[in-house]
Design an enzyme around this catalytic site. Structure first.
Site, PDB file in Angstrom:
ATOM      1  N   LYS A 174       4.403  14.088   4.551  1.00  0.00           N
ATOM      2  CA  LYS A 174       3.561  14.802   4.074  1.00  0.00           C
ATOM      3  C   LYS A 174       1.872  14.553   4.271  1.00  0.00           C
ATOM      4  O   LYS A 174       1.592  13.521   3.710  1.00  0.00           O
ATOM      5  CB  LYS A 174       3.790  14.784   2.461  1.00  0.00           C
ATOM      6  CG  LYS A 174       3.287  15.884   1.764  1.00  0.00           C
ATOM      7  CD  LYS A 174       3.078  15.690   0.451  1.00  0.00           C
ATOM      8  CE  LYS A 174       1.578  15.009   0.040  1.00  0.00           C
ATOM      9  NZ  LYS A 174       0.261  15.797   0.396  1.00  0.00           N
ATOM     10  N   GLU A 177      -2.906  17.545   1.471  1.00  0.00           N
ATOM     11  CA  GLU A 177      -3.065  19.055   1.462  1.00  0.00           C
ATOM     12  C   GLU A 177      -4.294  19.657   1.906  1.00  0.00           C
ATOM     13  O   GLU A 177      -4.641  20.681   2.168  1.00  0.00           O
ATOM     14  CB  GLU A 177      -2.888  19.384  -0.137  1.00  0.00           C
ATOM     15  CG  GLU A 177      -3.640  19.042  -0.955  1.00  0.00           C
ATOM     16  CD  GLU A 177      -3.333  17.692  -1.637  1.00  0.00           C
ATOM     17  OE1 GLU A 177      -2.617  16.677  -0.887  1.00  0.00           O
ATOM     18  OE2 GLU A 177      -3.425  17.607  -2.998  1.00  0.00           O
ATOM     19  N   GLY A 227      -3.844   6.478   0.381  1.00  0.00           N
ATOM     20  CA  GLY A 227      -4.497   7.216  -0.493  1.00  0.00           C
ATOM     21  C   GLY A 227      -5.211   6.397  -1.714  1.00  0.00           C
ATOM     22  O   GLY A 227      -5.637   5.197  -1.591  1.00  0.00           O
ATOM     23  N   GLY A 228      -5.342   7.008  -2.713  1.00  0.00           N
ATOM     24  CA  GLY A 228      -5.934   6.417  -3.993  1.00  0.00           C
ATOM     25  C   GLY A 228      -5.090   5.396  -4.533  1.00  0.00           C
ATOM     26  O   GLY A 228      -4.046   5.552  -4.730  1.00  0.00           O
ATOM     27  N   THR A 231      -2.810   7.019  -7.390  1.00  0.00           N
ATOM     28  CA  THR A 231      -1.779   7.708  -6.785  1.00  0.00           C
ATOM     29  C   THR A 231      -0.602   6.601  -6.267  1.00  0.00           C
ATOM     30  O   THR A 231       0.596   6.921  -6.448  1.00  0.00           O
ATOM     31  CB  THR A 231      -1.814   8.735  -5.460  1.00  0.00           C
ATOM     32  OG1 THR A 231      -2.954   9.351  -6.221  1.00  0.00           O
ATOM     33  CG2 THR A 231      -0.872   9.293  -5.199  1.00  0.00           C
ATOM     34  N   GLY A 232      -1.300   5.470  -5.718  1.00  0.00           N
ATOM     35  CA  GLY A 232      -0.452   4.421  -5.353  1.00  0.00           C
ATOM     36  C   GLY A 232       0.507   3.730  -6.442  1.00  0.00           C
ATOM     37  O   GLY A 232       1.635   3.191  -6.371  1.00  0.00           O
ATOM     38  N   GLU A 249      -1.599   1.320   1.226  1.00  0.00           N
ATOM     39  CA  GLU A 249      -2.961   1.321   1.493  1.00  0.00           C
ATOM     40  C   GLU A 249      -3.932   1.878   0.792  1.00  0.00           C
ATOM     41  O   GLU A 249      -3.728   3.247   0.815  1.00  0.00           O
ATOM     42  CB  GLU A 249      -3.142   1.655   3.092  1.00  0.00           C
ATOM     43  CG  GLU A 249      -4.012   0.679   3.797  1.00  0.00           C
ATOM     44  CD  GLU A 249      -5.288   1.345   3.873  1.00  0.00           C
ATOM     45  OE1 GLU A 249      -6.098   1.325   2.594  1.00  0.00           O
ATOM     46  OE2 GLU A 249      -6.168   1.411   4.876  1.00  0.00           O
ATOM     47  N   CYS A 283     -11.778   3.601   4.252  1.00  0.00           N
ATOM     48  CA  CYS A 283     -11.216   2.815   3.319  1.00  0.00           C
ATOM     49  C   CYS A 283     -11.847   1.331   3.586  1.00  0.00           C
ATOM     50  O   CYS A 283     -11.942   0.401   2.513  1.00  0.00           O
ATOM     51  CB  CYS A 283      -9.592   2.947   3.536  1.00  0.00           C
ATOM     52  SG  CYS A 283      -9.153   2.438   5.286  1.00  0.00           S
ATOM     53  N   GLU A 384     -14.520   2.037  -6.046  1.00  0.00           N
ATOM     54  CA  GLU A 384     -14.576   3.089  -4.906  1.00  0.00           C
ATOM     55  C   GLU A 384     -15.255   4.490  -4.969  1.00  0.00           C
ATOM     56  O   GLU A 384     -14.626   5.131  -5.803  1.00  0.00           O
ATOM     57  CB  GLU A 384     -13.127   3.063  -4.073  1.00  0.00           C
ATOM     58  CG  GLU A 384     -13.168   3.165  -2.695  1.00  0.00           C
ATOM     59  CD  GLU A 384     -11.768   3.290  -2.062  1.00  0.00           C
ATOM     60  OE1 GLU A 384     -10.925   3.797  -2.915  1.00  0.00           O
ATOM     61  OE2 GLU A 384     -11.678   2.982  -1.082  1.00  0.00           O
TER      62      GLU A 384
HETATM   63  O1  TXE Z   1      -6.187  10.927  -3.162  1.00  0.00           O
HETATM   64  P1  TXE Z   1      -4.725  10.868  -3.420  1.00  0.00           P
HETATM   65  P2  TXE Z   1      -7.640  11.818  -3.367  1.00  0.00           P
HETATM   66  C1  TXE Z   1      -9.490   6.978  -2.479  1.00  0.00           C
HETATM   67  C2  TXE Z   1     -10.787   7.586  -2.442  1.00  0.00           C
HETATM   68  C3  TXE Z   1     -10.659   8.650  -3.009  1.00  0.00           C
HETATM   69  C4  TXE Z   1      -9.505   8.679  -4.002  1.00  0.00           C
HETATM   70  C5  TXE Z   1      -8.981   9.871  -4.262  1.00  0.00           C
HETATM   71  O2  TXE Z   1     -11.473   6.488  -3.430  1.00  0.00           O
HETATM   72  O3  TXE Z   1     -11.862   9.094  -3.596  1.00  0.00           O
HETATM   73  O4  TXE Z   1      -8.778   7.878  -3.126  1.00  0.00           O
HETATM   74  O5  TXE Z   1      -8.774  10.725  -3.232  1.00  0.00           O
HETATM   75  C6  TXE Z   1      -0.856  12.618  -1.963  1.00  0.00           C
HETATM   76  N1  TXE Z   1       3.037  11.281  -5.331  1.00  0.00           N
HETATM   77  N2  TXE Z   1      -8.952   7.193  -1.086  1.00  0.00           N
HETATM   78  O6  TXE Z   1      -7.406  12.362  -4.641  1.00  0.00           O
HETATM   79  O7  TXE Z   1      -4.458  11.923  -4.335  1.00  0.00           O
HETATM   80  C7  TXE Z   1      -1.814  13.594  -1.846  1.00  0.00           C
HETATM   81  O8  TXE Z   1      -1.160  15.047  -1.699  1.00  0.00           O
HETATM   82  C8  TXE Z   1       2.889  11.239  -3.951  1.00  0.00           C
HETATM   83  C9  TXE Z   1      -8.580   6.141  -0.406  1.00  0.00           C
HETATM   84  O9  TXE Z   1      -7.487  12.775  -2.015  1.00  0.00           O
HETATM   85  O10 TXE Z   1      -4.338   9.353  -3.349  1.00  0.00           O
HETATM   86  C10 TXE Z   1      -2.363  12.984  -0.341  1.00  0.00           C
HETATM   87  O11 TXE Z   1      -1.504  13.395   0.772  1.00  0.00           O
HETATM   88  N3  TXE Z   1       1.916  11.658  -3.113  1.00  0.00           N
HETATM   89  C11 TXE Z   1      -7.694   6.274   0.811  1.00  0.00           C
HETATM   90  C12 TXE Z   1      -2.358  11.772  -0.463  1.00  0.00           C
HETATM   91  O12 TXE Z   1      -1.455  11.286  -1.793  1.00  0.00           O
HETATM   92  C13 TXE Z   1       1.036  12.186  -4.114  1.00  0.00           C
HETATM   93  C14 TXE Z   1      -7.960   7.814   1.698  1.00  0.00           C
HETATM   94  C15 TXE Z   1      -3.624  11.093  -1.029  1.00  0.00           C
HETATM   95  O13 TXE Z   1      -4.003  11.800  -2.213  1.00  0.00           O
HETATM   96  C16 TXE Z   1       0.751  12.430  -5.105  1.00  0.00           C
HETATM   97  C17 TXE Z   1      -8.058   8.872   0.692  1.00  0.00           C
HETATM   98  C18 TXE Z   1       2.172  11.975  -5.918  1.00  0.00           C
HETATM   99  N4  TXE Z   1       2.038  11.881  -7.390  1.00  0.00           N
HETATM  100  C19 TXE Z   1      -8.462   8.362  -0.657  1.00  0.00           C
HETATM  101  N5  TXE Z   1      -0.446  12.791  -5.530  1.00  0.00           N
HETATM  102  C20 TXE Z   1      -7.536   5.103   1.768  1.00  0.00           C
HETATM  103  N6  TXE Z   1      -6.933   4.264   1.543  1.00  0.00           N
HETATM  104  O14 TXE Z   1      -8.059   5.086   3.006  1.00  0.00           O
HETATM  105  C21 TXE Z   1      -1.206  13.027  -4.605  1.00  0.00           C
HETATM  106  N7  TXE Z   1      -0.618  12.602  -3.379  1.00  0.00           N
END
Ligand code: TXE
Length: 492
Positions: A174, A177, A227-228, A231-232, A249, A283, A384
């Site tokens: 996935k 989006e 991701g963030g 969410t992690g 990560e 990141c 961040e």
């Molecule tokens: O991330 P999300 P967002 C950080 C950065 C940014 C913040 C939020 O600080 O401002 O995260 O970004 C999927 N179950 N990073 O809102 O939501 C989502 O669809 C499973 C750091 O864009 O974490 C996408 O595919 N998955 C980072 C992915 O998670 C879910 C890079 C990342 O989105 C979900 C990006 C759920 N419940 C943002 N909800 C890095 N580590 O490099 C959302 N997603």
């Protein structure tokens, strides 16, 4: 592509026909329309992946057969470089040249795991018994949910897809989006390379709709997520219900420490790149500049001068050096973050307001921004922004530099600059971050592990451990001459 869901070798629309528009962050133009997956789609993709894995259709391939497949994918990526870079640039607004660097890195990732696969094999251990052989084998962990972010969409996905395939796993991918286009193309390349139907599945759409399904379904064995942090954390909780393996990560708040005896020309140049490359949406961005007090004024003055020179523009602007933020929502987050920093007492030296030039008015552009007089009690130092905002702190001793550098919940990466080699060794050892650069900032290698300490996540991508994440270990004990154990009396 409104049939952008790929399940069991077939392209299909969302279960209820839902679609999602992908718009350029640089000017708001429509880039693509893709399927917006529903829970039914995620469930169908998981079923396909489970059936494929359990059938052995791919997991039974030898290491060398799977390595050959990965090499083919790398070849195809290099062949399609222009197409893939254009797709990535369209979704993210990044320059074509940067997108091409990314695609080259993606191909290198596939080649790394192809090579690593060839080095795998069983290990025998001494059973202590002449009639018993005891060996350790490794096999694919099973079905993987692979969830990617929007900043380096294809690269971050490749760090998951390549080792999953090397290990013989099946997966549901996935992408974010906001940036699905290169993931769609990747599935076409996997199909062309000969990945059997059902092994690689793609659901395009929002994590808020299908995320919980992908991370809690009992048929999924591993979740790998970039991701963030919020969410992690949610993913860990969801995955805990069925004790899945989880690799995360989650970004960083990375210290870039410069001592007065460093090569300041190089250190300043890298400090600018570390903070403002890809408009800070990295990141490992060096967002915390930590300076020895005597060099503070000189370094900050020069960084402010350099920040003003950075040319911002859309991918079509060949003079641009960096592009837009990913979305209106992200721009708002960066603006709020900055306002908070200033309200807390940070001094705004440059940048600080959305780009006003008419040619940038339809995009999400934010200029390089420097906040001085910061300390670790501040929100802007701890949290961040994922935007082009650099905070500046000062220190008076090596101990204090280390303390400040570690005073964060994150632990992804950091750098130390000094001409005193013994000192750089001491500091790099004391910093609790997954990657430390000494007199440098930013390079990474597919052969070297990548990942974070503390809240930056768990597990590692790339390197050797990046493959281990996708493997289960099995001990096989073979008794070649069975006889009674005679532990319990048999009554005869
Ligand atoms: O991330 P999300 P967002 C950080 C950065 C940014 C913040 C939020 O600080 O401002 O995260 O970004 C999927 N179950 N990073 O809102 O939501 C989502 O669809 C499973 C750091 O864009 O974490 C996408 O595919 N998955 C980072 C992915 O998670 C879910 C890079 C990342 O989105 C979900 C990006 C759920 N419940 C943002 N909800 C890095 N580590 O490099 C959302 N997603």
């Amino acid at each position: 592509m409104t049939n952008s869901i790929y399940i069991c070798g077939e392209w299909r629309p969302a279960a209820d026909g839902s679609t999602r528009e992908i718009r350029s962050p640089a000017d708001g133009t429509l880039v693509a329309v893709v399927s917006d997956s529903r829970v039914e789609d995620a469930l169908a993709a998981i079923s396909a992946a489970r059936v494929a894995f359990d059938s052995g259709i791919f997991s039974s391939w030898s290491w060398s057969e799977r390595s050959a497949l990965l090499s083919k994918v790398a070849d195809f990526l290099e062949r399609d470089m222009e197409i893939v870079a254009a797709l990535e640039s369209g979704d993210t607004g990044k320059r074509i040249i940067e997108a091409k660097y990314d695609v080259a890195d993606v191909a290198a990732t596939f080649r790394h795991f192809a090579k690593l696969g060839l080095e795998q094999g069983d290990r025998t251990v001494d059973s202590g018994l002449p009639h018993v052989s005891s060996r350790i084998t490794q096999e694919g962990i099973g079905v993987c949910s692979l969830i990617g972010p929007w900043n380096y969409p294809l690269l971050q996905i490749a760090w998951k897809v390549a080792p999953a395939l090397a290990a013989g796993c099946s997966f549901v991918l996935k992408p974010s989006e906001l940036t699905p286009s290169t993931a769609i193309h990747l599935m076409k390349l996997l199909e062309e390379a000969g990945v059997p139907a059902g092994v690689a599945n793609l659901v395009t759409g929002a994590g808020s709709i299908i995320g919980d399904t992908l991370t809690s379904d009992p048929r999924v064995d591993l979740v790998s997520f970039t991701g963030g942090l919020p969410t992690g954390k949610r993913i860990m909780i969801k995955a805990a219900e069925t004790v899945k393996r989880v690799a995360l990560e989650l970004g960083g708040k990375n210290p870039n420490i410069i001592f007065a005896d460093a090569d300041l020309d190089a250190a300043i140049d890298f400090a600018v790149t570390a903070a403002f490359l890809h408009s800070g949406q990295v990141c490992s961005a060096g967002t915390r500049l930590i300076l020895e007090r005597p060099i503070h004024d000189r370094v900050v003055k020069e960084i402010v001068r350099r920040a003003k020179l950075i040319r911002i523009g859309a991918p079509a602007d060949l003079t641009a050096e960096t592009g837009p933020l990913i979305s209106a929502g992200h721009l708002k987050k960066v603006e709020e973050y900055l306002a908070k920093g200033v309200a807390e007492g940070a001094t705004l030296l440059v940048g600080g307001a959305r780009c006003a030039a008419p040619e940038l008015a339809n995009g999400w552009f934010f200029p390089p921004t420097v906040l001085d007089n910061c300390d670790t009690t501040m929100y802007c130092v701890q949290e961040e922004s994922f935007g082009p905002i650099l905070t500046v702190e000062v220190f008076d001793s090596e101990e204090e530099a280390i303390k400040i550098g570690n005073d964060t919940i994150y632990g992804l990466s950091g750098a130390v600059w000094s001409s005193d080699i013994a000192r750089t060794e001491r500091v790099s050892k004391a910093l609790r971050h997954g990657t430390i650069w000494i007199n440098d900032y930013g390079p990474y290698k597919p052969a070297a592990e990548w990942g974070g300490f503390k809240a930056s996540g768990n597990g590692r991508e790339l390197g050797h451990h990046g493959l281990q994440e996708y493997l289960e270990i099995k001990h096989i004990w073979t008794n070649n001459s069975p006889s009674k154990s005679e532990w319990f009396a048999d009554g005869n």
